[in-house]
Design an enzyme around this catalytic site. Structure first.
Site, PDB file in Angstrom:
ATOM      1  N   ARG A 274      -4.990   5.319  -8.030  1.00 41.82           N
ATOM      2  CA  ARG A 274      -4.792   6.770  -8.128  1.00 41.82           C
ATOM      3  C   ARG A 274      -4.618   7.206  -9.577  1.00 41.82           C
ATOM      4  O   ARG A 274      -5.214   8.206 -10.016  1.00 41.82           O
ATOM      5  CB  ARG A 274      -3.582   7.167  -7.285  1.00 41.82           C
ATOM      6  CG  ARG A 274      -3.743   6.846  -5.807  1.00 41.82           C
ATOM      7  CD  ARG A 274      -2.425   6.874  -5.057  1.00 41.82           C
ATOM      8  NE  ARG A 274      -1.842   8.201  -5.056  1.00 41.82           N
ATOM      9  CZ  ARG A 274      -0.608   8.470  -4.633  1.00 41.82           C
ATOM     10  NH1 ARG A 274       0.185   7.490  -4.215  1.00 41.82           N
ATOM     11  NH2 ARG A 274      -0.150   9.702  -4.657  1.00 41.82           N
TER      12      ARG A 274
ATOM     13  N   LEU B  43       0.869  -1.169   0.000  1.00 44.23           N
ATOM     14  CA  LEU B  43       0.000   0.000   0.000  1.00 44.23           C
ATOM     15  C   LEU B  43       0.910   1.224   0.000  1.00 44.23           C
ATOM     16  O   LEU B  43       1.965   1.220   0.640  1.00 44.23           O
ATOM     17  CB  LEU B  43      -0.897   0.030   1.245  1.00 44.23           C
ATOM     18  CG  LEU B  43      -2.001  -1.025   1.350  1.00 44.23           C
ATOM     19  CD1 LEU B  43      -2.736  -0.866   2.680  1.00 44.23           C
ATOM     20  CD2 LEU B  43      -2.984  -0.922   0.191  1.00 44.23           C
ATOM     21  N   ASP B  44       0.515   2.266  -0.704  1.00 45.85           N
ATOM     22  CA  ASP B  44       1.296   3.492  -0.701  1.00 45.85           C
ATOM     23  C   ASP B  44       1.396   4.034   0.720  1.00 45.85           C
ATOM     24  O   ASP B  44       0.553   3.762   1.581  1.00 45.85           O
ATOM     25  CB  ASP B  44       0.641   4.546  -1.597  1.00 45.85           C
ATOM     26  CG  ASP B  44       0.619   4.148  -3.057  1.00 45.85           C
ATOM     27  OD1 ASP B  44       1.452   3.312  -3.453  1.00 45.85           O
ATOM     28  OD2 ASP B  44      -0.239   4.674  -3.800  1.00 45.85           O
ATOM     29  N   LYS B  45       2.423   4.838   0.964  1.00 44.82           N
ATOM     30  CA  LYS B  45       2.663   5.392   2.297  1.00 44.82           C
ATOM     31  C   LYS B  45       1.393   5.993   2.894  1.00 44.82           C
ATOM     32  O   LYS B  45       1.052   5.722   4.053  1.00 44.82           O
ATOM     33  CB  LYS B  45       3.760   6.453   2.220  1.00 44.82           C
ATOM     34  CG  LYS B  45       3.976   7.219   3.517  1.00 44.82           C
ATOM     35  CD  LYS B  45       4.937   8.379   3.338  1.00 44.82           C
ATOM     36  CE  LYS B  45       5.041   9.209   4.607  1.00 44.82           C
ATOM     37  NZ  LYS B  45       5.911  10.405   4.422  1.00 44.82           N
TER      38      LYS B  45
ATOM     39  N   THR C 104      -1.775   5.621   1.965  1.00 41.79           N
ATOM     40  CA  THR C 104      -3.001   4.828   1.846  1.00 41.79           C
ATOM     41  C   THR C 104      -3.095   3.941   3.080  1.00 41.79           C
ATOM     42  O   THR C 104      -2.126   3.295   3.470  1.00 41.79           O
ATOM     43  CB  THR C 104      -2.976   3.964   0.576  1.00 41.79           C
ATOM     44  OG1 THR C 104      -2.927   4.818  -0.572  1.00 41.79           O
ATOM     45  CG2 THR C 104      -4.221   3.087   0.486  1.00 41.79           C
TER      46      THR C 104
END
Length: 316
Positions: free
Chosen positions: A236, A137-139, A141
């Protein structure tokens, strides 16, 4: 003693023409290309039963089998970082990652990551690739992630991800009012100019995102988003591509479009939301040992929940 790693896969047609090391780096993204190249050169990789060279081109359709030694990862230090663990047994654990926590150490983030936290929680995870992390997961998110606690479980979960049988559902608050759900099927690759970003590009890899309307507001829509593929920044990039970027996205969000007539407090909250309003709400998979279908759910964190609640007077 190093653990033995076993991977099996078929090289998809979309990778035809690539060097073997390039193709396997895409096929097995949890391992660096340099490590894969070492495995090929040492004969730990078989393609249709034969040993090949890293520079050999692939045609697509070949059966690949990797049987390699995987040394414990001692480069990442254990750190006592709190974890919100939703489920845990001898084969896997499921956690609810907070926004702001980086998953892997990288340039600019050598410590304080989820991987550091996992190694403190269970030092045996040093024997599993990337401390058992099989997807990211992105930082900024938040939400659910699964971690493999053994090499065998890691192999099984990676195979489930490659087979697209892992169910991942997200909540995303986007700009604009959508009238119906849909599917975005558009390849994603490196941005041709800004190499730190991803973009929809003809030379990219297949990327498929499904979305459904959860709630519609004046000027905004809350979506349920599910992934069929797992490209970097996929949700995104895809939502920005259809001109409905995620609220607060600092990279793909563009200039915030706030409807006229909004209460000043709500306007300030929407314009100042400090991260992409994206949360991994549901996760479903087959248990790597028992084969049992399992599913977990985590509500959105306080910042995103409060933003959605503030929009409720604008619900349509």
């Amino acid at each position: 003693m190093p653990d033995r790693l076993r991977l099996e896969a078929e090289i998809p047609g979309e990778l035809a023409g690539l060097r073997l090391d390039q193709a396997l780096a895409r096929l097995f993204p949890d391992y660096s290309r340099s490590r894969i190249t070492q495995w090929i050169r040492s004969g730990q990789v078989r393609v249709d039963g034969a040993i090949r060279k890293p520079r050999d081109a692939v045609l697509g359709g070949e059966q690949v089998r990797v049987e390699a030694e995987l040394p414990a990862d001692v480069r990442v230090e254990a750190e006592p970082i709190p974890l919100d663990i939703v489920y845990e047994d001898e084969a896997l654990l499921v956690l609810n990652k907070p926004a702001g926590l980086v998953v892997h150490p990288a340039a600019g983030h050598h410590a304080g990551t989820l991987q550091n936290a996992l190694l403190h929680h269970d030092p045996e995870l040093a024997r599993v690739p990337r401390a058992g992390i099989v997807h990211r997961l992105d930082k900024d998110t938040s939400g659910l992630m699964v971690v493999a606690r053994t090499v065998e479980a890691h192999h099984d979960l990676v195979a489930q991800l490659q087979a697209r049988s892992v169910r991942r559902e997200y909540l995303a608050l986007v700009q604009g009012e959508l009238v119906a759900g849909g599917t975005i099927n558009a390849p994603i690759g490196r941005h041709p100019v800004d190499r730190k970003r991803q973009a929809v590009t003809a030379s990219g890899r297949e990327a498929i995102t499904h979305y459904r309307i959860e709630r519609r507001y004046q000027g905004y829509t809350l979506l349920r988003v599910s992934l069929e593929t797992g490209r970097t920044h996929q949700i995104r990039v895809h939502l920005a591509h259809i001109h409905h970027p995620i609220v607060g996205d600092p990279v793909y969000g563009g200039r915030p479009r706030v409807p006229r007539g909004l209460d000043e407090a709500l306007r300030a909250r929407l314009q100042g939301f400090p991260r992409q309003a994206l949360h991994a709400r549901r996760l479903g998979l087959l248990h790597p040992r028992s084969g049992e279908a399992m599913q977990w759910e985590a509500p959105p964190p306080a910042d995103m929940d409060e933003l959605i609640t503030a929009l409720e007077p604008l619900a349509q």
